[in-house]
Design an enzyme around this catalytic site. Structure first.
Site, PDB file in Angstrom:
ATOM      1  CB  THR A  42       7.687  -1.871  -1.788  1.00 46.16           C
ATOM      2  OG1 THR A  42       7.708  -2.924  -0.830  1.00 46.16           O
ATOM      3  CG2 THR A  42       8.298  -1.498  -2.136  1.00 46.16           C
ATOM      4  CG  HIS A  45      10.460   2.033   1.769  1.00 46.06           C
ATOM      5  ND1 HIS A  45      10.776   2.717   3.174  1.00 46.06           N
ATOM      6  CD2 HIS A  45      10.573   0.757   2.638  1.00 46.06           C
ATOM      7  CE1 HIS A  45      10.918   2.035   3.730  1.00 46.06           C
ATOM      8  NE2 HIS A  45      10.269   1.051   3.766  1.00 46.06           N
TER       9      HIS A  45
END
Length: 343
Positions: A42, A45
């Protein structure tokens, strides 16, 4: 007082070392002095500033949600924690008043807020979280392992969704969570544990963690591996960790009738699948988000205490000032878990 933190400062690619105010402790909170943090997919990202991040992440914000640290201050309403306790914590902060929270299904709270995603995160010298979210780490578990309890929890939640004893298990996606899920499946008594990917570095990591077969689907067919293992009827349990449509469709094709699938990987929203495989095989598909609070956390500690060895999954360590190298190696795909040391 100002503290060091890694923040998403601008709506563009990158993460920056910043100075922020030390967070204040509320009545129900604890203040944690961070020892080690780990970089999550994450966080990559968020670093890359992809479409999901642009829609989700407020800027500026301190990022990060995988950590271990020490309790250094306690809110006046808090019970059960003491100064000096070594803790990690659940990154999903829940509301406490919706039906699922009140019904004991806290991980299904519809008002969940993510640490380091929707509010200030753990890539800082100090973190404040509700005491409810903190988890005391048993003495025999290392700081390194404690810092990856969040993704390990994703793996455990997914793997233990269905009975694995004596079953044949297919895992699609050999990222760190997929590899840890494979190790859990093997540890709790699955028969054949097969993991697929196209990244040879990560497949080699999976082999080190003891999977039955790590299959590079660019080079060999899953069906050939099944034949070689003497599997005549397909996989009993599927754990989808990749979000890759081709991987999911291959899983549907190779599942046995009545097979059970847990889905953690996030596919494109318009992914098409062959629904005939689901309906005529009577497959069960369960979506997985986060970790069960706090059943998954106790299971994680117990699995490590009972001899599950996750150490091969941690491949890189950096001092926090060298965080850029850590993000670079994570983004290259040539790593397992990457740990940043704050001490």
């Amino acid at each position: 007082m100002k503290i060091k933190a890694l923040s998403k400062l601008k709506p563009e690619q990158g993460i920056w070392m910043t100075e922020v105010d030390k967070p204040e402790v509320g009545h129900n909170d604890i203040l944690i002095k961070i020892k080690k943090t780990a970089i999550c997919g994450t966080d990559v990202h968020i670093y890359n500033w992809d479409e999901w991040s642009q829609k989700t992440i407020p800027v500026p914000m301190v990022v990060g949600h995988e950590y271990v640290g020490e309790v250094v201050a306690i809110g006046q309403e808090v019970r059960g924690f003491e100064i000096g306790d070594r803790v990690s914590g659940e990154g999903h902060i829940t509301c406490g008043h919706c039906r699922n929270c009140r019904g004991g299904r806290t991980h299904l709270c519809r008002n969940t807020i993510g640490v380091g995603v929707n509010r200030e995160g753990a890539f800082a010298e100090y973190l404040v979280i509700p005491a409810f979210n903190a988890f005391k780490i048993p003495d025999e578990i290392s700081d390194d392992l404690a810092s990856i309890f969040d993704p390990f929890g994703n793996a455990v939640h997914t793997a233990l969704s269905f009975d694995l004893v004596g079953e044949d298990v297919l895992i699609t996606g050999a990222g760190p969570i997929g590899i840890m899920a494979a190790a859990v499946a093997k540890h709790v008594g699955a028969r054949h544990v097969v993991i697929t990917d196209v990244n040879e570095y990560r497949l080699e990591l999976a082999r080190k963690m003891g999977v039955t077969r790590a299959v590079n689907v660019a080079e060999e067919k899953l069906e050939d591996v099944m034949a070689e293992l003497g599997m005549t009827e397909g996989f009993d349990v599927g754990l989808e960790m990749s979000g890759n449509p081709a991987a999911f469709n291959s899983m549907l094709t190779t599942m046995n009738h009545g097979g059970r699938i847990a889905l953690l990987g996030i596919p494109p929203s318009d992914m098409g699948i062959d629904w005939n495989q689901v309906i005529f095989k009577g497959l069960v598909i369960k979506g997985i988000y986060g970790r069960e609070m706090f059943e998954t956390w106790y299971k994680m500690a117990s699995l490590i205490q009972s001899g599950l060895d996750l150490s091969p999954i941690i491949t890189h360590h950096y001092k926090i000032d060298d965080f850029q190298e850590g993000f670079d190696v994570m983004r290259s795909g040539m790593s397992g878990k990457v740990i940043l040391d704050w001490e």
